[in-house]
Design a protein around this motif. Structure first.
Motif, mmCIF file in Angstrom:
data_model
loop_
_atom_site.group_PDB
_atom_site.id
_atom_site.type_symbol
_atom_site.label_atom_id
_atom_site.label_comp_id
_atom_site.label_asym_id
_atom_site.label_seq_id
_atom_site.Cartn_x
_atom_site.Cartn_y
_atom_site.Cartn_z
ATOM 1 N N ASP A 123 -53.258 -35.093 -7.746
ATOM 2 C CA ASP A 123 -53.733 -35.866 -8.796
ATOM 3 C C ASP A 123 -52.750 -36.354 -9.838
ATOM 4 O OD1 ASP A 123 -56.089 -37.381 -9.888
ATOM 5 O OD2 ASP A 123 -56.200 -36.039 -11.669
ATOM 6 N N ARG A 124 -52.220 -35.429 -10.356
ATOM 7 C CA ARG A 124 -51.097 -35.305 -11.611
ATOM 8 C C ARG A 124 -50.001 -36.468 -11.132
ATOM 9 N NH1 ARG A 124 -50.327 -31.082 -14.526
ATOM 10 N NH2 ARG A 124 -48.770 -32.294 -15.796
ATOM 11 N N VAL A 125 -49.464 -36.440 -9.833
ATOM 12 C CA VAL A 125 -48.432 -37.504 -9.395
ATOM 13 C C VAL A 125 -48.838 -38.560 -8.993
ATOM 14 C CG1 VAL A 125 -46.823 -35.566 -9.113
ATOM 15 C CG2 VAL A 125 -48.308 -36.529 -7.101
ATOM 16 N N GLY A 126 -50.397 -39.159 -9.027
ATOM 17 C CA GLY A 126 -50.760 -40.362 -8.407
ATOM 18 C C GLY A 126 -50.846 -40.416 -6.882
ATOM 19 N N LEU A 127 -51.197 -39.101 -6.585
ATOM 20 C CA LEU A 127 -51.418 -39.394 -4.786
ATOM 21 C C LEU A 127 -52.738 -38.463 -4.583
ATOM 22 C CD1 LEU A 127 -47.936 -38.610 -3.493
ATOM 23 C CD2 LEU A 127 -49.116 -40.707 -3.498
ATOM 24 N N ALA A 128 -54.023 -38.770 -5.324
ATOM 25 C CA ALA A 128 -54.950 -38.098 -5.366
ATOM 26 C C ALA A 128 -55.711 -38.501 -3.719
ATOM 27 C CB ALA A 128 -55.918 -38.261 -6.493
ATOM 28 N N GLY A 129 -56.310 -37.529 -3.148
ATOM 29 C CA GLY A 129 -57.179 -37.627 -1.992
ATOM 30 C C GLY A 129 -56.122 -38.103 -0.833
ATOM 31 N N ARG A 130 -54.748 -37.774 -0.878
ATOM 32 C CA ARG A 130 -54.094 -37.957 0.323
ATOM 33 C C ARG A 130 -53.481 -36.738 0.942
ATOM 34 N NH1 ARG A 130 -50.495 -43.342 -1.702
ATOM 35 N NH2 ARG A 130 -49.920 -43.302 0.616
ATOM 36 N N GLU A 131 -54.293 -35.872 1.016
ATOM 37 C CA GLU A 131 -53.692 -34.713 1.610
ATOM 38 C C GLU A 131 -53.465 -34.677 2.949
ATOM 39 O OE1 GLU A 131 -56.270 -33.149 -1.795
ATOM 40 O OE2 GLU A 131 -56.127 -34.882 -0.752
ATOM 41 N N GLU A 132 -54.181 -35.511 3.625
ATOM 42 C CA GLU A 132 -54.174 -35.393 5.237
ATOM 43 C C GLU A 132 -52.975 -36.550 5.659
ATOM 44 O OE1 GLU A 132 -55.410 -32.900 6.967
ATOM 45 O OE2 GLU A 132 -55.802 -32.283 4.837
ATOM 46 N N GLU A 133 -52.423 -37.451 4.978
ATOM 47 C CA GLU A 133 -51.430 -38.348 5.339
ATOM 48 C C GLU A 133 -50.120 -37.770 5.918
ATOM 49 O OE1 GLU A 133 -50.904 -41.950 3.242
ATOM 50 O OE2 GLU A 133 -52.797 -41.747 2.369
ATOM 51 N N LYS A 134 -49.601 -38.123 6.830
ATOM 52 C CA LYS A 134 -48.342 -37.618 7.316
ATOM 53 C C LYS A 134 -47.178 -38.185 6.360
ATOM 54 C CE LYS A 134 -49.605 -35.328 11.086
ATOM 55 N NZ LYS A 134 -49.375 -35.920 12.527
ATOM 56 N N ILE A 135 -46.075 -37.161 6.324
ATOM 57 C CA ILE A 135 -45.038 -37.360 5.250
ATOM 58 C C ILE A 135 -44.308 -38.813 5.808
ATOM 59 C CG2 ILE A 135 -42.962 -36.919 4.609
ATOM 60 C CD1 ILE A 135 -45.139 -35.570 3.092
ATOM 61 N N HIS A 136 -44.105 -38.968 7.191
ATOM 62 C CA HIS A 136 -43.266 -39.936 7.610
ATOM 63 C C HIS A 136 -44.112 -41.374 7.282
ATOM 64 C CE1 HIS A 136 -45.555 -38.754 11.258
ATOM 65 N NE2 HIS A 136 -45.812 -40.143 11.554
ATOM 66 N N HIS A 137 -45.126 -41.344 7.210
ATOM 67 C CA HIS A 137 -46.146 -42.745 6.846
ATOM 68 C C HIS A 137 -45.959 -42.964 5.133
ATOM 69 C CE1 HIS A 137 -49.034 -41.658 10.376
ATOM 70 N NE2 HIS A 137 -47.681 -42.452 10.624
ATOM 71 N N LEU A 138 -45.223 -42.198 4.475
ATOM 72 C CA LEU A 138 -45.182 -42.484 3.015
ATOM 73 C C LEU A 138 -43.915 -43.303 2.632
ATOM 74 C CD1 LEU A 138 -46.416 -38.998 1.647
ATOM 75 C CD2 LEU A 138 -47.707 -41.039 2.102
ATOM 76 N N SER A 139 -43.845 -43.966 1.555
ATOM 77 C CA SER A 139 -42.740 -44.463 1.200
ATOM 78 C C SER A 139 -41.647 -43.366 0.553
ATOM 79 C CB SER A 139 -42.885 -45.559 0.147
ATOM 80 O OG SER A 139 -43.472 -44.949 -1.102
ATOM 81 N N GLY A 140 -40.433 -43.778 0.174
ATOM 82 C CA GLY A 140 -39.531 -42.859 -0.414
ATOM 83 C C GLY A 140 -39.937 -42.567 -1.494
ATOM 84 N N GLY A 141 -40.478 -43.293 -2.421
ATOM 85 C CA GLY A 141 -41.004 -42.777 -3.808
ATOM 86 C C GLY A 141 -42.110 -42.011 -3.669
ATOM 87 N N GLU A 142 -43.064 -42.247 -2.876
ATOM 88 C CA GLU A 142 -44.283 -41.443 -2.591
ATOM 89 C C GLU A 142 -43.761 -39.890 -2.046
ATOM 90 O OE1 GLU A 142 -47.844 -44.610 -1.553
ATOM 91 O OE2 GLU A 142 -46.389 -43.943 0.105
ATOM 92 N N GLN A 143 -42.793 -39.887 -1.155
ATOM 93 C CA GLN A 143 -42.213 -38.576 -0.838
ATOM 94 C C GLN A 143 -41.638 -37.956 -1.955
ATOM 95 O OE1 GLN A 143 -39.910 -38.549 2.879
ATOM 96 N NE2 GLN A 143 -41.139 -40.348 3.716
ATOM 97 N N GLN A 144 -40.898 -38.574 -2.867
ATOM 98 C CA GLN A 144 -40.238 -37.910 -4.063
ATOM 99 C C GLN A 144 -41.367 -37.356 -4.756
ATOM 100 O OE1 GLN A 144 -38.054 -36.270 -5.252
ATOM 101 N NE2 GLN A 144 -36.786 -37.618 -6.496
#
Length: 216
Positions: A123-144
């Motif tokens: 929640d603090r990094v703006g990714l609330a509720g995305r616990e079950e997403e796979k890392i390789h589906h995320l953008s570079g900024g989201e992975q950071q």
């Protein structure tokens, strides 16, 4: 917390830097600056025991960590250090929750000790509720930002961050700097290799590695 004493590093016949001496205290955020190729990342890697200096000492609470054996190195990385890598160092085929779960210290998990939860960190990094997403589906900024949330869950005493805003837009970069600042204000020592003026301006001190100069 960390005392760097007359540290030197060579690559072949080239001296990258020598006689590097500085101190980073608890609750302090320090920027390491310098031109490309000056050895900012290498200095971070030496502090994180990922690379070995050719001379000098790095003392953590009085102990020269450059002389640590394999077991002491592993415990230092596990119990003290948090690293924010340029390549994020995430498990790409695992979920966000799994990547954050590996940062929960076993002792804390067994004792049920309080700390920053996975959901709170996301929640603090703006990714609330995305616990079950796979890392390789995320953008570079989201992975950071997942890597930053992992730091918040781990609650290290020392954070080493290598160009933490390089892949982020202005809004996300500002958020990352703010969270690192909060971690520092809570007592964590934060050392950041950066060429970003926004990062430098939020730090308590700036260390110019090519000049071996610390400026508050």
């Amino acid at each position: 917390m960390i005392d760097i004493l007359k540290l030197s590093k060579k690559f072949g016949t080239r001296t990258l830097w020598s006689d590097v001496t500085t101190t980073v205290n608890r609750g302090e955020m320090v920027a390491i600056v310098g031109p490309s190729g000056s050895g900012k990342s290498t200095l971070l890697n030496c502090i994180g025991l990922l690379d070995k200096p050719d001379g000098g000492e790095i003392r953590y609470e009085g102990k020269d960590i450059t002389r640590f054996g394999r077991g002491e190195t592993r415990r230092f990385r596990r119990d003290v250090l948090g690293y924010l890598f340029q390549n994020y160092a995430l498990i790409e085929n695992a979920t966000v929750a799994v990547n954050l779960g590996v940062a929960v210290k076993p002792r804390r998990a067994l004792q049920g000790a309080t700390g920053v939860s996975i959901s709170e960190a996301l929640d603090r990094v703006g990714l609330a509720g995305r616990e079950e997403e796979k890392i390789h589906h995320l953008s570079g900024g989201e992975q950071q930002r997942v890597a930053l949330a992992r730091l918040m869950v781990k609650q290290p005493a020392l954070v080493l961050a290598d160009e933490p805003t390089g892949a982020l837009d202005h809004t996300n970069a500002t958020a990352v700097i703010g969270i690192l600042r909060e971690m520092s204000d809570s007592g964590c020592a934060v050392v950041i290799a950066t060429h970003d003026d926004r990062v430098r301006d939020r730090c308590d001190a700036v260390f110019a590695v090519n000049e071996n100069l610390l400026v508050a």
